[in-house]
Design a protein around this motif. Structure first.
Motif, PDB file in Angstrom:
ATOM      1  N   LYS A 163     -62.860 -29.947   2.634  1.00  0.00           N
ATOM      2  CA  LYS A 163     -63.007 -28.576   2.154  1.00  0.00           C
ATOM      3  C   LYS A 163     -64.322 -28.389   1.417  1.00  0.00           C
ATOM      4  N   ARG A 164     -64.744 -29.402   0.614  1.00  0.00           N
ATOM      5  CA  ARG A 164     -66.011 -29.309  -0.102  1.00  0.00           C
ATOM      6  C   ARG A 164     -67.189 -29.292   0.875  1.00  0.00           C
ATOM      7  N   GLU A 180     -67.138 -28.183   3.921  1.00  0.00           N
ATOM      8  CA  GLU A 180     -67.131 -26.878   4.585  1.00  0.00           C
ATOM      9  C   GLU A 180     -67.728 -25.800   3.683  1.00  0.00           C
ATOM     10  N   GLU A 181     -67.394 -25.859   2.388  1.00  0.00           N
ATOM     11  CA  GLU A 181     -67.934 -24.874   1.453  1.00  0.00           C
ATOM     12  C   GLU A 181     -69.443 -25.023   1.312  1.00  0.00           C
ATOM     13  N   ARG A 182     -69.932 -26.274   1.258  1.00  0.00           N
ATOM     14  CA  ARG A 182     -71.380 -26.483   1.148  1.00  0.00           C
ATOM     15  C   ARG A 182     -72.106 -25.997   2.408  1.00  0.00           C
ATOM     16  N   GLN A 198     -71.095 -23.625   4.456  1.00  0.00           N
ATOM     17  CA  GLN A 198     -71.043 -22.164   4.481  1.00  0.00           C
ATOM     18  C   GLN A 198     -72.075 -21.570   3.530  1.00  0.00           C
ATOM     19  N   ALA A 199     -72.213 -22.190   2.346  1.00  0.00           N
ATOM     20  CA  ALA A 199     -73.200 -21.699   1.381  1.00  0.00           C
ATOM     21  C   ALA A 199     -74.618 -21.848   1.918  1.00  0.00           C
TER      22      ALA A 199
END
Length: 423
Positions: A399-400, A402-404, A406-407
């Motif tokens: 999840k981390r 994926e968030e990085r 996306q950012a």
């Protein structure tokens, strides 16, 4: 002469004083001690002082107070003569009065036997200033820095230090002559008292010892120079059962395992025990084999891990051959027990526990599923919990990432539309 005939017949190895007591007590023959001594010397039954080998003694003044110094020693001897096995007698003698303070028959001198005798002493008399012993390994540490021996103390010394009692080791046997002479006296008087009462085992002997001590002290103990009693009372917070246990420190692994005396202990994982991985724990063992593992004053639940399982968990045996398979397994287990009993690394108590466990488990039939138990259930749950923790950690990491990603994508898009945005 009836008195001399009785001495020859029943009391040939008795001294004149003890022989006179028994003649008067059991036969109604009353004769003066010195008269009996002359008769026995004339008949060759007793050697007079001038005929005995001269011995040199260095005198030392007695301590002034009861409980100021207590001499302790173990005396191996055929206490029950041919009627029973040879054993040892633990002897506690007060230096100021010469009184017997504690006696106990044991198989051999050991730390746990001195633990038990000292607990009885403390409960009966209180805490003395110091014990005076020989240089036996129970009392004196020969190898500094040995495992679990903090500050150069043996287990017995550590227990006494916890109670603020000192222990002093004599350099020679003659230095603690009070208890050495008492051993010889007991090997004469006590052996004969046991013979007269028909006592032939340690159990009955230990029942009789308080009566013997009371009678001996009433007749032979002397008054101390000072009326002050140096014994101190036990404090409310002093737990003798905990203090007089075998205590060693170990480091618990990150996998919550503790190794102690060739046994691996598995600490049950949980919210309270998982943070303790890698910390120092204290392992305590009692005479009956019971073990406790403590950390920060809290007792940790555990199970014992068998590093060498002897039965394959997935073995398939036909139902009609199950009885034969279990018989083979039981025979193999008994064989392994015999190998362990022949080992010199185990103590007598450990071997006695193996024999007792074998007798308790020796039944005509074995229940199916006897190979499964608390350890297998614990390992199954432990592995399941580990898999769940690993899965949760992997999900959080994904999840981390994926968030990085996306950012980073959003930032790249904004830079493409407006190049003036500062990087």
């Amino acid at each position: 002469m009836r008195a001399l005939d009785l001495v020859r017949e029943r009391y040939a190895d008795f001294g004149p004083t003890l022989a006179r007591e028994k003649l008067r007590e059991f036969h109604g023959v009353d004769v003066a001690r010195e008269t009996l001594r002359k008769w026995m010397a004339g008949a060759g039954i007793w050697l007079t002082r001038d005929k005995r080998r001269a011995r040199a003694h260095q005198p030392r003044h007695r301590r002034a107070c009861l409980g100021e110094l207590v001499q302790i020693d173990g005396s191996p001897h055929a206490w029950f003569e041919e009627r029973g096995p040879t054993c040892s007698l633990l002897v506690y003698v007060d230096d100021a009065t010469g009184a017997l303070m504690e006696l106990r028959f044991v198989e051999v001198e050991s730390t746990f036997d001195y633990f038990a005798s000292t607990v009885t002493y403390l409960q009966r008399h209180g805490k003395p200033v110091a014990f005076y012993s020989d240089k036996h390994s129970i009392f004196r540490l020969y190898h500094q820095g040995a495992t679990g021996r903090a500050q150069g103390l043996t287990q017995f010394g550590r227990a006494l230090a916890d109670l603020n009692i000192d222990i002093i080791c004599a350099n020679t046997p003659q230095a603690k002559g009070r208890v050495e002479r008492m051993n010889k006296t007991l090997q004469d008087r006590l052996v004969k008292e046991l013979r007269l009462r028909g006592i032939s085992n340690m159990g009955d002997g230990n029942v009789f010892l308080p009566e013997f001590m009371a009678d001996y002290n009433r007749r032979f103990a002397r008054a101390p120079q000072s009326a002050n009693n140096a014994h101190r009372p036990l404090q409310a917070g002093e737990d003798l059962a905990q203090t007089f246990s075998w205590q060693e420190e170990r480091t618990m692994s990150r996998n919550l395992t503790v190794h102690f005396k060739r046994v691996t202990y598995l600490i049950e994982p949980g919210p309270e025990t998982l943070p303790l991985g890698g910390k120092r724990v204290q392992v305590r063992e009692w005479e009956d084999g019971r073990v406790e593992i403590q950390c920060a004053g809290r007792t940790l639940p555990y199970s014992i891990f068998d590093q060498n399982p002897h039965v394959a968990a997935g073995a398939i045996v036909e139902n009609k051959r199950l009885g034969a398979a279990l018989a083979v397994i039981q025979a193999a287990q008994e064989g392994r027990d015999q190998v362990r009993l022949a080992s010199k690394k185990l103590t007598l108590r450990q071997k006695d526990r193996i024999r007792a466990a074998g007798e308790a488990c020796r039944t005509p039939t074995l229940s199916i599923g006897a190979g499964t138990g608390a350890v297998a259930a614990f390992l199954e749950q432990f592995n399941k919990d580990q898999k769940e923790r690993t899965k949760a950690q992997n999900l959080r990491a994904a999840k981390r990432r994926e968030e990085r990603a996306q950012a980073l994508s959003n930032r790249t898009f904004l830079l493409g539309r407006n190049p003036d945005i500062s990087t």
